[in-house]
Design an enzyme around this catalytic site. Structure first.
Site, PDB file in Angstrom:
ATOM      1  N   HIS A 277       0.835  -1.208   0.000  1.00 42.08           N
ATOM      2  CA  HIS A 277       0.000   0.000   0.000  1.00 42.08           C
ATOM      3  C   HIS A 277       0.873   1.263   0.000  1.00 42.08           C
ATOM      4  O   HIS A 277       0.658   2.178  -0.790  1.00 42.08           O
ATOM      5  CB  HIS A 277      -0.930  -0.025   1.215  1.00 42.08           C
ATOM      6  CG  HIS A 277      -1.631   1.273   1.469  1.00 42.08           C
ATOM      7  ND1 HIS A 277      -2.912   1.526   1.028  1.00 42.08           N
ATOM      8  CD2 HIS A 277      -1.208   2.407   2.090  1.00 42.08           C
ATOM      9  CE1 HIS A 277      -3.249   2.757   1.369  1.00 42.08           C
ATOM     10  NE2 HIS A 277      -2.235   3.315   2.025  1.00 42.08           N
ATOM     11  N   GLU A 278       1.876   1.277   0.878  1.00 42.48           N
ATOM     12  CA  GLU A 278       2.763   2.446   0.946  1.00 42.48           C
ATOM     13  C   GLU A 278       3.519   2.643  -0.369  1.00 42.48           C
ATOM     14  O   GLU A 278       3.701   3.755  -0.833  1.00 42.48           O
ATOM     15  CB  GLU A 278       3.759   2.306   2.110  1.00 42.48           C
ATOM     16  CG  GLU A 278       3.118   2.273   3.494  1.00 42.48           C
ATOM     17  CD  GLU A 278       2.323   3.540   3.804  1.00 42.48           C
ATOM     18  OE1 GLU A 278       2.730   4.626   3.362  1.00 42.48           O
ATOM     19  OE2 GLU A 278       1.275   3.430   4.463  1.00 42.48           O
TER      20      GLU A 278
HETATM   21 ZN   LIG Z   1      -2.021   5.267   2.558  1.00 39.53          ZN
END
Ligand SMILES: [Zn+2]
Length: 416
Positions: A277-278
């Site tokens: 996600h990052e």
């Molecule tokens: Zn985020």
């Protein structure tokens, strides 16, 4: 009464009325849904965890309201109450050079504001966080943190302020363009230096040990074609039980940082999904987009200040008798949030849009089901409410509410 004083007071009343109204909605919505875990989380979150999150959210909300009241009183004392004028007058009695007078006055105001914020911060850490079992900090740690922050303001903030004031005095009417360019360069330099020079003043960063987790992360990074200057574990647990993961730095100085608390509570596949996600934020160019957006808003702000500084009513309308660049900077910094609060839902909207895009990226490069189970654990362990008020969250939340975010992830094709 000066027309601008009236405009300022009306904006102040409207902006705080909106904030208090939203905060009231949030507290009553959370309380109303305290009795039962929402259906989507029935078999994932226990009732006592759900209720803990509700109580924690409500208590933080109440403290936020008190903080807002203190903020209003303080803003009025400094502006219409003549506080800024008073501090500048005191410093001018000392007969220092104009630059030192300005720096001394600004430093005094910042120091007083910092001191006024300490009680709230103490209450937040040692009463609320303590009560819900998140606080791991000690009074010694708290004092040390405050002193390091103060030293950073003196060592970095004051020279930057001196430079900006010098530019304002010596460049003429286009000073704001130069000041903006300087500030942007310093911001870039700071983001580049932050992971190696500043963050280590507050926390210890240990390179992640060799092993299955590191192998898994490295294979994710190479799958996504991402270069970084190391994967680190941060001792977040020395202050708080809240967990997180983030990217920091720029260019070749990028680091991936996991809080030790996060590594302890998520399994390897969940950590991989959180990291994916990052990475999504980088791959979808969110970081660059945010930097461009903030540099444009800073430029607009400086241009407006460049105009305001030539207007008598700006000073007199806000209770400042003598014109000075330093006083204008202070006034602008204090008063502009009253007028710009209406922009907040727009920026929150774009941030939530970015979160969905990063979740899409995560579900393509890791398991969406693991992203979901990781998120549920994070919500539960951080005692974030699963039932925020829709209007409150639309206004304030940089992340989509849990139920919406998880439904979005569930709609993605699930790999096994
Ligand atoms: Zn985020």
């Amino acid at each position: 009464m000066n027309t601008f004083t009236v405009i300022f007071l009306i904006a102040l009343v409207i902006s705080y009325a909106i904030q208090f109204w939203l905060s009231m909605r949030q507290k009553s919505f959370v309380l109303k849904h305290r009795g039962a875990v929402p259906d989507a989380f029935k078999d994932k979150v226990a009732l006592d965890a759900h209720q803990k999150a509700a109580d924690y959210t409500i208590e933080k909300g109440k403290l936020g309201d008190i903080d807002s009241v203190i903020g209003i009183i303080f803003l009025l004392i400094l502006t219409l109450g003549g506080g800024i004028s008073f501090v500048f007058k005191i410093w001018s009695f000392l007969d220092l050079s104009p630059m030192l007078t300005d720096l001394g006055a600004v430093a005094t105001i910042i120091l007083v504001m910092t001191v006024f914020e300490i009680p709230t911060s103490l209450y937040q850490t040692f009463v609320i966080e303590e009560k819900y079992g998140f606080n791991k900090s000690t009074m010694a740690q708290f004092i040390k943190d405050q002193l390091i922050s103060l030293a950073l303001v003196i060592a970095i903030g004051m020279p930057i302020l001196a430079l900006i004031l010098w530019v304002m005095d010596s460049i003429g009417s286009l000073w704001w363009l130069a000041a903006w360019a300087i500030l942007m360069s310093i911001t870039l330099l700071m983001s580049w230096l932050f992971p190696t020079m500043i963050a280590p003043l507050f926390n210890k960063f240990t390179p992640m040990e060799e092993g299955s987790l590191k192998d898994r992360i490295q294979s994710l990074l190479s799958r996504c074609g991402f270069n970084s200057n190391g994967i680190f574990i941060m001792d977040g647990s020395k202050r708080s039980g809240h967990g997180n993961a983030y990217f920091t730095g720029l260019g070749n100085n990028k680091r991936i940082v996991f809080y030790d608390t996060l590594v302890d509570s998520l399994d390897e596949e969940e950590l991989e999904a959180v990291l994916a996600h990052e990475l999504g934020h980088f791959k979808c160019k969110h970081v660059i987009k945010m930097m461009i957006a903030s540099s444009i808003t800073t430029l607009i702000s400086f241009a407006i200040l460049g105009w305001l500084i030539t207007q008598d009513w700006f000073f007199s309308g806000l209770g400042v008798a003598t014109h000075s660049n330093a006083a204008a900077l202070m006034l602008f910094a204090l008063v502009s949030p009253v007028f710009t609060i209406f922009m907040q839902p727009i920026s929150a909207y774009f941030q939530r849009k970015f979160e969905f895009e990063a979740d899409d990226f995560a579900s393509q490069n890791a398991k969406a089901s693991k992203m979901i189970s990781g998120l549920v654990k994070l919500y539960e362990e951080n005692a974030n409410t699963l039932t925020p008020d829709p209007l409150y969250s639309a206004f304030h939340y940089s992340h989509p509410p849990a139920a919406i975010r998880i439904a979005h992830l569930e709609s993605k094709p699930q790999s096994t």
